[in-house]
Design an enzyme around this catalytic site. Structure first.
Site, PDB file in Angstrom:
ATOM      1  CG  ASP A   1      -2.028   0.994   1.126  1.00 48.67           C
ATOM      2  OD1 ASP A   1      -2.436   1.322  -0.007  1.00 48.67           O
ATOM      3  OD2 ASP A   1      -2.497   1.473   2.184  1.00 48.67           O
TER       4      ASP A   1
ATOM      5  CG  ASN B   1      -8.035  -2.151  -4.757  1.00 52.33           C
ATOM      6  OD1 ASN B   1      -7.120  -2.947  -4.555  1.00 52.33           O
ATOM      7  ND2 ASN B   1      -8.264  -1.146  -3.916  1.00 52.33           N
TER       8      ASN B   1
HETATM    9  C1  IPE Z   1      -5.360  -2.682   0.158  1.00 58.13           C
HETATM   10  O1  IPE Z   1      -5.081  -1.354  -0.090  1.00 58.13           O
HETATM   11  C2  IPE Z   1      -5.379  -3.477  -1.098  1.00 58.13           C
HETATM   12  C3  IPE Z   1      -4.103  -3.640  -1.787  1.00 58.13           C
HETATM   13  C4  IPE Z   1      -2.943  -3.163  -1.410  1.00 58.13           C
HETATM   14  C5  IPE Z   1      -4.177  -4.421  -2.977  1.00 58.13           C
HETATM   15  P1  IPE Z   1      -6.237  -0.269  -0.236  1.00 58.13           P
HETATM   16  O2  IPE Z   1      -5.556   1.035  -0.434  1.00 58.13           O
HETATM   17  O3  IPE Z   1      -7.206  -0.694  -1.261  1.00 58.13           O
HETATM   18  O4  IPE Z   1      -6.943  -0.335   1.188  1.00 58.13           O
HETATM   19  P2  IPE Z   1      -7.862   0.735   1.924  1.00 58.13           P
HETATM   20  O5  IPE Z   1      -8.907   1.156   0.952  1.00 58.13           O
HETATM   21  O6  IPE Z   1      -6.984   1.883   2.303  1.00 58.13           O
HETATM   22  O7  IPE Z   1      -8.381   0.028   3.131  1.00 58.13           O
HETATM   23  C1  IPE Z   2      -1.779   0.205  -3.249  1.00 55.41           C
HETATM   24  O1  IPE Z   2      -1.543   1.569  -3.269  1.00 55.41           O
HETATM   25  C2  IPE Z   2      -2.110  -0.346  -4.614  1.00 55.41           C
HETATM   26  C3  IPE Z   2      -3.476  -0.831  -4.739  1.00 55.41           C
HETATM   27  C4  IPE Z   2      -4.376  -0.818  -3.810  1.00 55.41           C
HETATM   28  C5  IPE Z   2      -3.862  -1.371  -6.018  1.00 55.41           C
HETATM   29  P1  IPE Z   2      -2.721   2.616  -3.212  1.00 55.41           P
HETATM   30  O2  IPE Z   2      -3.132   2.929  -4.611  1.00 55.41           O
HETATM   31  O3  IPE Z   2      -3.808   2.169  -2.329  1.00 55.41           O
HETATM   32  O4  IPE Z   2      -1.966   3.859  -2.587  1.00 55.41           O
HETATM   33  P2  IPE Z   2      -2.540   4.863  -1.528  1.00 55.41           P
HETATM   34  O5  IPE Z   2      -2.978   4.069  -0.330  1.00 55.41           O
HETATM   35  O6  IPE Z   2      -3.680   5.588  -2.177  1.00 55.41           O
HETATM   36  O7  IPE Z   2      -1.387   5.755  -1.222  1.00 55.41           O
HETATM   37 MG    MG Z   3      -4.168   2.421  -0.351  1.00 55.38          MG
END
Ligand code: IPE
Ligand code: IPE
Ligand code: MG
Length: 231
Positions: A14, A62
């Protein structure tokens, strides 16, 4: 006291979006940089003699992101489903698994994923599990649906046998980068007794120093599994 070997390490990768935003770049730049960290983490895990590495790449939730971001993430996956990736995985003796649902995925992507996975099936080195289009709750619900199906006849002794994660041992250490303190519907059943580290580094910045410090912290923890320590 005997330490429990780090056999299965898992990541919630993340922080890609925040990494890019901090640099005044579009979020997708963060996803591109984040993808480059994966082979590095595989190397760290191989050097540490870890047998299972699980990576949460895309959750069922997602899909609710803006269409362009979802399309970018899917394209990033497709771009890696190549002969070059097959060669890389086989050269490193990596067995690749895909843990996720086919629902909503283009059948062409599913076919390409399966082809890469198939090409690594006899490899005996590290086992890398990419969780793409995965949801922990959906996995458990799906198992119940199978049992409730009138044609279900398989003898099972544990719900785990029906999960997409059935082949995986329990997760010893979960690391979530990006400093959010939640599980976000990752592998719920398999996280029952995991040690958890909420790492401040954003995923694209995650490096060997972070890894070494996370592994050290794991071995400094006292895993009790409900028991009390023998003196
Ligand atoms: C969790 O990250 C899912 C992945 C890293 C694939 P998210 O960014 O989607 O999680 P939330 O929405 O902050 O809980
Ligand atoms: C994780 O990074 C990747 C996926 C969830 C696909 P994020 O896209 O959630 O990055 P942040 O949390 O918005 O910084
Ligand atoms: Mg995230």
């Amino acid at each position: 006291m005997k330490k429990h070997k780090l056999n299965h390490i898992a990541y919630i990768m993340d922080g890609n979006g925040r990494w890019a935003t901090k640099k005044n770049k579009p979020r997708n730049v963060g996803h591109l940089e984040g993808a480059k960290v994966i082979p590095k983490v595989i190397d760290y895990a191989i050097n540490e003699n870890i047998k299972y590495l699980s990576l949460f790449a895309f959750s069922v939730e997602n899909w609710n992101r803006p269409k362009l971001e979802v399309e970018y993430l899917l394209q990033l996956l497709i771009d890696h489903l190549t002969n070059k990736t097959k060669k890389y995985l086989n050269k490193k003796n990596i067995k690749l698994n895909w843990i996720g649902f086919e629902t909503n995925l283009n059948p062409l992507i599913v076919r390409k994923i399966k082809s890469v996975v198939e090409s690594t099936k006899d490899n005996k080195g590290i086992i890398v599990n990419i969780f793409f289009n995965y949801s922990g709750t959906k996995d458990i619900e799906n198992a119940f649906e199978k049992i409730l199906d009138k044609n279900f006849s398989k003898k099972i002794s544990n719900i785990k046998e029906l999960l997409l994660t059935s082949e995986l041992p329990p997760i010893d250490l979960l690391i979530r980068t990006g400093n959010e303190k939640r599980i976000s519907n990752f592998a719920l059943y398999d996280l029952a007794y995991s040690e958890i580290i909420f790492e401040e580094a954003l995923w694209p910045d995650y490096n060997e120093l972070n890894f070494n410090s996370n592994v050290k912290e794991y071995y400094n923890r006292d895993r009790r599994f409900g028991k009390i320590n023998e003196q």
